[in-house]
Design a protein around this motif. Structure first.
Motif, PDB file in Angstrom:
ATOM      1  N   ARG A 146      47.239  48.874 -13.788  1.00 46.82           N
ATOM      2  CA  ARG A 146      48.650  48.662 -14.125  1.00 46.82           C
ATOM      3  C   ARG A 146      48.833  48.996 -15.603  1.00 46.82           C
ATOM      4  NH1 ARG A 146      52.793  46.734 -11.441  1.00 46.82           N
ATOM      5  NH2 ARG A 146      54.566  45.838 -12.550  1.00 46.82           N
ATOM      6  N   ARG A 147      49.668  49.981 -15.879  1.00 44.03           N
ATOM      7  CA  ARG A 147      49.921  50.420 -17.241  1.00 44.03           C
ATOM      8  C   ARG A 147      51.427  50.504 -17.462  1.00 44.03           C
ATOM      9  NH1 ARG A 147      45.286  49.537 -17.008  1.00 44.03           N
ATOM     10  NH2 ARG A 147      43.489  50.842 -17.528  1.00 44.03           N
ATOM     11  N   ARG A 148      51.895  49.795 -18.500  1.00 36.62           N
ATOM     12  CA  ARG A 148      53.314  49.841 -18.875  1.00 36.62           C
ATOM     13  C   ARG A 148      54.231  49.532 -17.702  1.00 36.62           C
ATOM     14  NH1 ARG A 148      52.913  55.495 -22.361  1.00 36.62           N
ATOM     15  NH2 ARG A 148      51.462  54.703 -23.940  1.00 36.62           N
ATOM     16  N   GLY A 149      53.814  48.540 -16.930  1.00 36.54           N
ATOM     17  CA  GLY A 149      54.644  48.076 -15.833  1.00 36.54           C
ATOM     18  C   GLY A 149      54.552  48.903 -14.568  1.00 36.54           C
ATOM     19  N   VAL A 150      53.721  49.947 -14.563  1.00 34.67           N
ATOM     20  CA  VAL A 150      53.605  50.825 -13.390  1.00 34.67           C
ATOM     21  C   VAL A 150      52.214  50.644 -12.781  1.00 34.67           C
ATOM     22  CG1 VAL A 150      53.611  53.203 -12.555  1.00 34.67           C
ATOM     23  CG2 VAL A 150      55.196  52.502 -14.359  1.00 34.67           C
ATOM     24  N   GLY A 151      52.166  50.380 -11.461  1.00 35.03           N
ATOM     25  CA  GLY A 151      50.900  50.247 -10.769  1.00 35.03           C
ATOM     26  C   GLY A 151      50.482  51.558 -10.123  1.00 35.03           C
ATOM     27  N   PHE A 152      49.195  51.817 -10.148  1.00 33.53           N
ATOM     28  CA  PHE A 152      48.696  53.021  -9.486  1.00 33.53           C
ATOM     29  C   PHE A 152      47.240  52.800  -9.103  1.00 33.53           C
ATOM     30  CE2 PHE A 152      47.904  53.532 -13.975  1.00 33.53           C
ATOM     31  CZ  PHE A 152      46.628  54.065 -14.049  1.00 33.53           C
ATOM     32  N   VAL A 153      46.787  53.558  -8.121  1.00 36.85           N
ATOM     33  CA  VAL A 153      45.410  53.482  -7.656  1.00 36.85           C
ATOM     34  C   VAL A 153      44.756  54.848  -7.836  1.00 36.85           C
ATOM     35  CG1 VAL A 153      43.939  53.259  -5.611  1.00 36.85           C
ATOM     36  CG2 VAL A 153      45.720  51.570  -6.054  1.00 36.85           C
ATOM     37  N   VAL A 154      43.571  54.825  -8.431  1.00 31.07           N
ATOM     38  CA  VAL A 154      42.775  56.049  -8.556  1.00 31.07           C
ATOM     39  C   VAL A 154      41.905  56.151  -7.302  1.00 31.07           C
ATOM     40  CG1 VAL A 154      41.061  57.287  -9.922  1.00 31.07           C
ATOM     41  CG2 VAL A 154      42.737  55.801 -11.059  1.00 31.07           C
ATOM     42  N   PRO A 155      42.224  57.068  -6.383  1.00 33.74           N
ATOM     43  CA  PRO A 155      41.505  57.127  -5.096  1.00 33.74           C
ATOM     44  C   PRO A 155      40.041  57.514  -5.276  1.00 33.74           C
ATOM     45  CG  PRO A 155      43.565  58.367  -5.014  1.00 33.74           C
ATOM     46  CD  PRO A 155      43.292  58.076  -6.458  1.00 33.74           C
TER      47      PRO A 155
END
Length: 719
Positions: A146-155
């Protein structure tokens, strides 16, 4: 004019034989005399055929056969450079090259429709992805951030071409740095990245159990059998072998029959035997577990086995195709128990020529469970195996010697025909009781391994020829000729190493000679690896087109029905042929191809999971060796660095160009080399070097190396 109901084959025949232009649904329905009340069903069928890739719909909504639009269906492969190749479903078609910019949202393993944009002489057709038919993955495992309020997944499992965005309300309580399972909800056709939601938090990276779960979930592999499948398997296994099961079977229980498998094997598909005759000839027997007798077509067990299609062999466990009550018990050819088999027996003359063969249903009672090391010890005359004294022990040694001599002659004949013996090293990772890797070494390939391999190839080839001769609906194991485009790199490598390939069409013999030319050198593995990458992947098909790598005009998988569904399918048809019985479950061509595609796709998943399980443990092992030095061979040269295959651990790392501070290095693609502008130091594919491990990244699974010395053998030949 009588109205007729919608029918898939009628639509395909009409579009193939009578349609001279793309047609709208109403035009097709009118010409096929589809009744008004059946029109909705007709449209549904047409959409289903489009989704399966049987018909192609252009932008204006008109339909035709894919080939009429220069389109074809196939499986997408992604190269290290980010470009792709579509491997056609239809055997014999050329692979289609797809530049990275034309992949749309296609991911590795997807079944797609590719439209061919141009054809250039001597090159693969080039095209673009216009439709995704089936996603190879609907979920992925990776690290949540989670960076700067944005979530993401590195597959990571499988590694997709971009990160997956996770809206806050779909994060499922995941915390930064956790390993999560993500379901893909939108593949990003209208945006920069796929969108997903976290469905399961697996834990923190570094936990051995989390690593295994990541691989299984990421490759969408099952963990456990449904309760109903387990119950049915237990019921079948408890029944045991009954007198009525032996009716119509050849009794081999007085024959010396034995298995040869890895020391830790728990299931035993195959056993071998020898029966000598007074004239010096003998009958070599290959006895395969009669799994089809216990797993009936359409049963609960069969449906689950068909879905799994293959057993999966991870570093620390096996995920079986069939429940253990079958795979390790009633179907396994364990010693001193009656077991049902389908046997292929070869009458062999004293010189090793096969005079005839027969296929029968039988019953055996295995005498010995030998490991490969046991068998090799007996062949070498060491006698280190615990065997009974006297005739029984001597008979086993004699049997092994006869089979070994026969196998060597089979191997020599296959080699003369052009079969390619790839010298690919296989890493064996040793784990402690906590699942931590404690050692990595190369698996030894013994004569005992080759003995079994040669006999199984003979049995597989024999059964395949029976299937083709008698027009049985079986799954063939096919391996198509390599395309010209894929051979370019191999041709360049062959020239570099002083063994150029002939111009024009390549035969198996040509590649076999190239591999043999490097036998016994440290470049042997490299040449085999590049040769393998240059060829198409073997797969299953209902249509026989031969097996390029084996230089065989007809091949099928028959000898492992416990762990491969195609073998089980072949068994059913062979047993029907042996018994003279027919069945309503006989597969038609369309159904056979569907099973072939499914089994090929599942095999790819299993292979990927097995590679990943080794890679994960290797990375874990290498993290403890940061700062250590290794010798290795340059296995790849690019503009950004050198890939080096480390000798001791059989894994690759990267020496980045930016780390070569002694000079400015220039990349030459033609000679697979980096050359220093000032020093003229030249680092080439195949050079021996010494490197130091400087960074190991568990998340990306990358190993960074620093070059310490090299090339260590600047005077080698082939430069």
């Amino acid at each position: 004019m009588t109205a007729e109901p919608p029918d898939r084959q009628r639509i395909l025949s009409y579009l193939a034989d009578r349609a001279d232009r793309p047609l709208g649904p109403k035009e097709i329905a009118r010409d096929l005399r589809i009744a008004q009340e059946d029109y909705r069903e007709f449209r549904r069928l047409l959409r289903d055929m489009e989704q399966k890739g049987e018909v192609f719909r252009q932008r204006k909504g008109r339909y035709g056969l894919p080939a009429r639009f220069e389109a074809l269906n196939g499986r997408l492969q992604i190269t290290r450079s980010g470009d792709g190749f579509v491997i056609p479903d239809e055997a014999g078609e050329e692979d289609v090259y797809v530049p990275g910019r034309s992949l749309a949202t296609g991911q590795a393993g997807d079944r797609v429709v590719v439209r061919i944009d141009r054809r250039r002489p001597g090159r693969n057709p080039e095209g673009r992805i216009v439709r995704i038919l089936d996603r190879s993955a609907t979920q992925t495992v990776g690290l949540y951030h989670r960076r700067r309020g944005v979530g993401f997944v590195v597959p990571q499992e499988p590694p997709l071409t971009s990160e997956v965005l996770i809206p806050s309300e779909r994060a499922g309580g995941a915390e930064d740095g956790q390993v999560v399972l993500v379901e893909i909800e939108d593949w990003g056709a209208k945006g920069p990245s796929p969108l997903g939601r976290v469905t399961r938090i697996l834990g923190r990276p570094g936990d051995p159990d989390v690593e295994v779960l990541s691989i299984l979930f990421g490759h969408q592999l099952p963990l456990e059998f449904p309760a109903a499948v387990e119950r049915e398997a237990e019921k079948v296994s408890r029944r045991g072998v009954r007198p009525e099961d032996l009716e119509g079977r050849t009794d081999f229980r007085t024959l010396l029959v034995y298995t040869i498998d890895p020391a830790d094997a728990r299931d035993h598909d195959d056993a071998v035997s020898v029966h000598e005759f007074e004239d010096g000839s003998f009958e070599a027997g290959v006895h395969i577990a009669d799994v089809s007798y216990y797993v009936k077509h359409g049963s609960t067990i069969d449906r689950e086995g068909a879905e799994r299609a293959t057993s999966v062999y991870l570093v620390d466990r096996v995920v079986p195709m069939l429940p253990e009550a079958l795979s390790n018990q009633i179907c396994s050819l364990v010693p001193h128990e009656d077991r049902l088999v389908v046997s292929v027996l070869f009458h062999v003359d004293p010189s090793g020529e096969v005079l005839s063969h027969r296929i029968v249903r039988g019953v055996i009672r295995s005498s010995h469970k030998l490991s490969y090391e046991d068998a090799q010890s007996l062949l070498d005359g060491h006698g280190a195996v615990d065997l009974p004294d006297g005739p029984d022990g001597a008979a086993l040694v004699r049997s092994l010697q006869l089979l070994s001599g026969f196998a060597q002659r089979l191997r020599a004949r296959r080699s003369a025909a052009g079969a390619i013996d790839f010298a690919m090293p296989e890493a064996k990772v040793e784990l402690d009781e906590d699942g931590e890797p404690v050692a990595i070494h190369q698996r030894e390939r013994l004569e005992a391994h080759r003995l079994i391999e040669d006999l199984m190839i003979l049995a597989n080839e024999t059964v395949a020829r029976v299937g083709e001769t008698e027009d049985l609906p079986i799954l063939y194991r096919i391996h198509e000729s390599p395309s010209d485009d894929r051979l370019e790199g191999l041709r360049s490598l062959a020239r570099l190493f002083g063994h150029p390939l002939p111009p024009g069409e390549i035969r198996p013999r040509d590649i076999a000679d190239l591999v043999e030319s490097q036998h016994g050198t440290r470049r042997e593995f490299l040449v085999s690896a590049v040769a393998l990458r240059s060829m198409k992947k073997a797969r299953y098909s209902g249509r026989n087109v031969g097996h390029f790598g084996l230089a065989s005009d007809c091949y099928a998988h028959f000898t492992s029905p416990i762990r491969r569904y195609p073998d089980l399918q072949v068994h059913r048809e062979i047993v029907r042929r042996v018994t003279g019985k027919t069945s309503a479950s006989r597969m038609g061509p369309d159904d056979l191809e569907a099973v072939a595609r499914h089994c090929s796709e599942r095999e790819r998943r299993a292979d990927g999971a097995e590679r990943d399980s080794v890679e994960v443990k290797t990375i874990r092992y290498m993290k403890r060796h940061i700062g250590d030095e290794f010798e290795g061979t340059i296995s790849g040269v690019t503009g950004f660095g050198l890939f080096v295959l480390l000798d001791d651990v059989l894994t690759e790392g990267l020496v980045r160009v930016s780390s070569l501070v002694d000079d400015y290095y220039v990349f030459d693609a033609d000679s697979f080399s980096l050359t220093g502008r000032r020093s003229r130091r030249r680092l080439r594919l195949g050079d021996k070097v010494k490197v130091q491990v400087v960074r190991v990244d568990s998340e990306s699974r990358e190993i960074d190396l620093d070059l310490q010395e090299g090339p260590l053998d600047p005077g080698r030949e082939g430069g």
